[in-house]
Write a protein that holds these residues in place. Sequence first.
Motif, mmCIF file in Angstrom:
data_model
loop_
_atom_site.group_PDB
_atom_site.id
_atom_site.type_symbol
_atom_site.label_atom_id
_atom_site.label_comp_id
_atom_site.label_asym_id
_atom_site.label_seq_id
_atom_site.Cartn_x
_atom_site.Cartn_y
_atom_site.Cartn_z
ATOM 1 N N GLU A 243 -12.530 28.224 -17.760
ATOM 2 C CA GLU A 243 -12.788 28.694 -19.097
ATOM 3 C C GLU A 243 -12.657 27.737 -19.961
ATOM 4 O O GLU A 243 -11.115 27.653 -20.430
ATOM 5 C CB GLU A 243 -12.714 29.743 -18.485
ATOM 6 N N MET A 244 -13.316 27.381 -21.232
ATOM 7 C CA MET A 244 -12.945 26.975 -22.708
ATOM 8 C C MET A 244 -13.282 27.924 -23.487
ATOM 9 O O MET A 244 -14.685 28.783 -23.229
ATOM 10 C CB MET A 244 -14.120 25.995 -22.885
ATOM 11 N N LEU B 126 -7.942 25.670 -22.227
ATOM 12 C CA LEU B 126 -9.486 25.801 -21.249
ATOM 13 C C LEU B 126 -8.345 26.153 -20.577
ATOM 14 O O LEU B 126 -7.313 25.247 -20.700
ATOM 15 C CB LEU B 126 -9.895 23.888 -21.357
ATOM 16 N N GLN B 127 -8.922 26.899 -19.769
ATOM 17 C CA GLN B 127 -7.982 27.249 -18.042
ATOM 18 C C GLN B 127 -8.910 27.095 -17.662
ATOM 19 O O GLN B 127 -10.155 27.126 -16.941
ATOM 20 C CB GLN B 127 -7.865 28.938 -18.085
ATOM 21 N N LEU B 128 -8.180 25.740 -16.435
ATOM 22 C CA LEU B 128 -9.330 25.452 -15.360
ATOM 23 C C LEU B 128 -8.218 26.263 -13.943
ATOM 24 O O LEU B 128 -7.037 26.635 -13.464
ATOM 25 C CB LEU B 128 -8.469 23.682 -15.138
ATOM 26 N N GLU C 100 -4.564 25.521 -14.084
ATOM 27 C CA GLU C 100 -3.255 24.062 -14.837
ATOM 28 C C GLU C 100 -4.164 25.098 -16.436
ATOM 29 O O GLU C 100 -5.486 25.786 -16.064
ATOM 30 C CB GLU C 100 -4.236 23.165 -15.074
ATOM 31 N N PHE C 101 -3.375 24.568 -17.677
ATOM 32 C CA PHE C 101 -4.636 24.725 -18.615
ATOM 33 C C PHE C 101 -4.171 23.502 -20.092
ATOM 34 O O PHE C 101 -3.429 22.334 -19.276
ATOM 35 C CB PHE C 101 -3.373 26.379 -19.848
ATOM 36 N N ASP D 9 0.360 15.062 -25.288
ATOM 37 C CA ASP D 9 0.913 15.672 -24.040
ATOM 38 C C ASP D 9 0.696 16.030 -22.505
ATOM 39 O O ASP D 9 -1.219 15.849 -22.801
ATOM 40 C CB ASP D 9 1.594 16.833 -24.601
ATOM 41 N N ASP D 10 1.482 16.565 -21.528
ATOM 42 C CA ASP D 10 0.451 16.043 -20.564
ATOM 43 C C ASP D 10 -0.674 17.875 -20.166
ATOM 44 O O ASP D 10 -1.976 17.520 -20.152
ATOM 45 C CB ASP D 10 1.280 16.944 -19.178
ATOM 46 N N ASN D 11 -0.533 18.771 -21.005
ATOM 47 C CA ASN D 11 -1.394 19.859 -21.377
ATOM 48 C C ASN D 11 -1.673 20.150 -23.542
ATOM 49 O O ASN D 11 -2.438 21.138 -23.334
ATOM 50 C CB ASN D 11 -0.466 20.838 -21.104
ATOM 51 N N ILE D 12 -1.320 19.024 -24.109
ATOM 52 C CA ILE D 12 -2.112 19.433 -25.445
ATOM 53 C C ILE D 12 -2.465 18.013 -25.948
ATOM 54 O O ILE D 12 -1.523 17.162 -25.714
ATOM 55 C CB ILE D 12 -0.609 19.823 -26.351
ATOM 56 N N TRP D 13 -3.474 17.902 -26.768
ATOM 57 C CA TRP D 13 -4.593 16.775 -26.116
ATOM 58 C C TRP D 13 -4.360 17.341 -28.559
ATOM 59 O O TRP D 13 -4.889 18.088 -28.572
ATOM 60 C CB TRP D 13 -5.296 16.627 -26.024
ATOM 61 N N GLN D 14 -5.269 16.182 -28.596
ATOM 62 C CA GLN D 14 -5.121 15.521 -30.259
ATOM 63 C C GLN D 14 -6.504 14.834 -29.620
ATOM 64 O O GLN D 14 -6.850 14.236 -29.305
ATOM 65 C CB GLN D 14 -4.121 15.285 -31.362
ATOM 66 N N ILE D 15 -7.576 15.571 -30.951
ATOM 67 C CA ILE D 15 -9.176 14.807 -30.957
ATOM 68 C C ILE D 15 -9.735 15.007 -32.176
ATOM 69 O O ILE D 15 -9.395 15.651 -32.761
ATOM 70 C CB ILE D 15 -9.650 14.555 -29.868
ATOM 71 N N HIS D 16 -10.406 14.040 -32.573
ATOM 72 C CA HIS D 16 -11.289 14.178 -33.959
ATOM 73 C C HIS D 16 -11.825 15.215 -33.635
ATOM 74 O O HIS D 16 -13.027 15.896 -32.625
ATOM 75 C CB HIS D 16 -11.745 12.733 -34.102
ATOM 76 N N GLU D 17 -12.199 15.828 -34.927
ATOM 77 C CA GLU D 17 -13.017 17.516 -34.859
ATOM 78 C C GLU D 17 -14.141 16.544 -34.650
ATOM 79 O O GLU D 17 -15.331 18.026 -34.102
ATOM 80 C CB GLU D 17 -12.654 18.572 -35.933
#
Length: 182
Positions: free
Chosen positions: A49-50, A59-61, A86-87, A103-111
């Motif tokens: 669920e995003m 995201l909730q997985l 997991e989230f 981080d394991d559960n925090i990412w950063q990508i280009h918009e």
Amino acid sequence: MTDKRDDYVIRLSGVELGNHKYSMICDIEFFELTGLNEIEEGNVEVRIEMEKSANLLSLQLHFNGNITVLCDRCLDFLTLSLNFKEFLVVNLVSHVDTAFENDDNIWQIHEKAHELDLTHFLYETIELALPTQLIHPDDENGTPTCNPEMLRKLAELAPQEEHNTRETDPRWDALKQLRINN
């Protein structure tokens, strides 16, 4: 022919703000693709669920399924059930900070990224969900449910304890009699 990795990519371009649902199946091809060699078979459904906002993906997985591994004790096949959540939070930024480490559960990508590849995240999450020791559980009486022939062979080959009749080394006995007077 499509790349199997595409099955674990969420297309972001054209996706409206709001809630979206996805489903992915991590099967034996997935485990071969990711190099998760200890898994012999597997079929794990991942429901996602995003929630997409202007600068964030949340995201909730939910992982649900079975995998087959080799038992560490008897080397027979062992089926493990997986059922956990997991989230993942993905920040959509105008400039990706190279100093920022995902981080394991925090990412950063280009918009303006067109897709989100979850292959490695799914692989790591399943790998970390596995118990440290992959062994058959004991039955209700505390007896191992491993292959009995292998357990017998292991007992045969186990080192036998030597029973030492001496309590201590006699050289140390003499030192015990010395008393230091202050």
